[in-house]
Design a protein around this motif. Structure first.
Motif, short mmCIF file in Angstrom:
data_model
loop_
_atom_site.label_atom_id
_atom_site.label_comp_id
_atom_site.label_asym_id
_atom_site.label_seq_id
_atom_site.Cartn_x
_atom_site.Cartn_y
_atom_site.Cartn_z
N ILE A 3 43.36 37.77 40.57
CA ILE A 3 43.00 36.50 41.21
C ILE A 3 42.47 35.52 40.18
N VAL A 4 41.65 36.02 39.25
CA VAL A 4 41.12 35.15 38.20
C VAL A 4 42.25 34.62 37.33
N ALA A 5 43.19 35.48 37.00
CA ALA A 5 44.33 35.04 36.19
C ALA A 5 45.14 33.97 36.93
N GLN A 6 45.34 34.18 38.23
CA GLN A 6 46.07 33.20 39.02
C GLN A 6 45.28 31.88 39.10
N ALA A 7 43.95 32.00 39.23
CA ALA A 7 43.11 30.81 39.30
C ALA A 7 43.24 29.96 38.05
N LYS A 8 43.29 30.61 36.90
CA LYS A 8 43.43 29.88 35.64
C LYS A 8 44.77 29.18 35.56
N GLN A 9 45.81 29.79 36.14
CA GLN A 9 47.11 29.13 36.19
C GLN A 9 47.07 27.90 37.09
N GLU A 10 46.37 28.03 38.23
CA GLU A 10 46.25 26.88 39.13
C GLU A 10 45.50 25.73 38.45
#
Length: 368
Positions: free
Chosen positions: A32-39
């Protein structure tokens, strides 16, 4: 052709966002954190201290590389926007700040993501507040408390009024030195409503209202009318505090966080003190929730996790004077001790609270 491509791209983005939100429950927190950084960004809709909060979120932006935008807006305007966008595939609001009183009147389960099923487990966070259970859809991040601000050069700590009778005695001995607002901010209404709660037999735990219930407030109405010549009515929360700082008044109801913020900005004297009388005054707070159609759901989750952490709650207590909403946060910078917080009571709820304030205006303020 270009218009069709733009519409197709928007539809694809909306579909991807909704799919992502649905998959979050299946992802690990690291994913989720990795996805958040992409967002890479979120829109946080909060209606107060917007400039100060833009500074307060900079540590989050630096840690995660996620930009936090706080649009200009009002509380009512933000809530209207939330409801207007609820049926859109993708809305503009990623994180929504709400007072717990507002949550009591919303279908939290249909509007917001279930945080309890996605965020890392942390039993020291605060979810329910002032008798409102958001059903896992919100977490508290801003604790506020009403009490009495006073000038220690005029009023000794050992003789602070604690009950309606002691306030009346203070008014009689020091006429014109105590003031409170009856609207435009909740500190004055907290004072007069809790005096009436103490003196009456009306059930303040129930939001139900009726003429019979309002009639039970008569002992409190009589109390304020009997002593009307000895206290002052102010225009607002800020007006009350400024008049204490200027030396015109000696004691006024106030919000703990509001007073602390004014002191930190040098707008009122730093020696003004604050206490919660034994009769009890209302405390509450604000929470954050994530709409189900948030455009950046993973980034919103990471931000909510950061905002409600012990570290951030300690910083908010230091910088804003808020009551920490995490059991392991440091509250050593608070204006009142934990012992005094035992005097905190839940505020009355609408429709009774609204009717109470209208009743007070009609039978006390308009009689002055």
């Amino acid at each position: 052709m270009l218009k069709k491509l733009i519409l197709a791209s928007a539809a694809l983005l909306a579909s991807a966002s909704l799919s992502m939100a649905g998959d979050l429950k299946e992802m690990s927190w690291d994913e989720i954190v990795a996805q958040a950084k992409q967002e890479g960004q979120i829109n946080w809709y909060v209606w107060y201290l917007q400039d100060d909060l833009r500074n307060a979120v900079k540590p989050f932006e630096e840690e995660y590389g996620i930009k936090v935008s706080i649009p200009e807006g009002t509380n009512d305007g933000n809530q209207d926007k939330l409801l207007a966008e609820k049926d859109r595939d993708v809305g503009d609001i990623d994180v929504m700040a709400l007072g717990y009183d507002a949550m009591a009147n919303k279908d939290m389960e249909s509007l917001f993501v279930d945080l309890s099923s996605i965020l890392p487990k942390d039993e020291d966070r605060v979810a329910s507040l002032v008798g409102v259970d958001p059903k896992g859809r919100a977490l508290a991040y801003w604790g506020n408390q009403t009490g009495i601000a006073y000038d220690p050069s005029k009023v000794d700590e050992s003789s602070l009024p604690q009950t309606p009778e002691e306030f009346a005695a203070f008014w009689a001995s020091n006429p014109g030195k105590f003031g409170f607002n009856f609207e435009k901010g909740g500190s004055g209404p907290s004072f007069h409503s809790n005096v009436m709660r103490t003196l009456s037999e009306a059930d303040f735990s129930s939001p139900e209202s009726s003429p019979e219930k309002l009639a039970k407030l008569q002992p409190g109405i009589d109390f304020f009318n009997e002593h009307a010549e000895n206290y002052v009515v102010t225009a607002s929360n800020a007006d009350s505090i400024i008049r204490v700082s200027d030396g015109e008044l000696w004691m006024v109801p106030a919000w703990e966080d509001h007073l602390a913020g004014l002191q930190k900005r040098g707008e009122v004297r730093k020696d003004i003190k604050f206490y919660i009388p034994a009769m009890g005054m209302s405390g509450g707070g604000n929470g954050v929730a994530i709409p189900k159609n948030a455009r950046h759901p993973a980034a919103a989750l990471v931000f909510t996790n950061w905002l409600t952490s012990a570290k951030t709650q300690s910083a908010f207590n230091r910088d804003f004077g808020t009551a920490p909403m995490h059991a392991k946060a440091d509250d050593s910078n608070a204006l009142v001790s934990n012992e005094q917080r035992a005097n905190r009571v839940n505020p009355a709820q609408d429709p009774f609270y609204k009717d109470l304030k209208d009743h007070f205006i009609e039978y006390v303020i308009l009689n002055r």
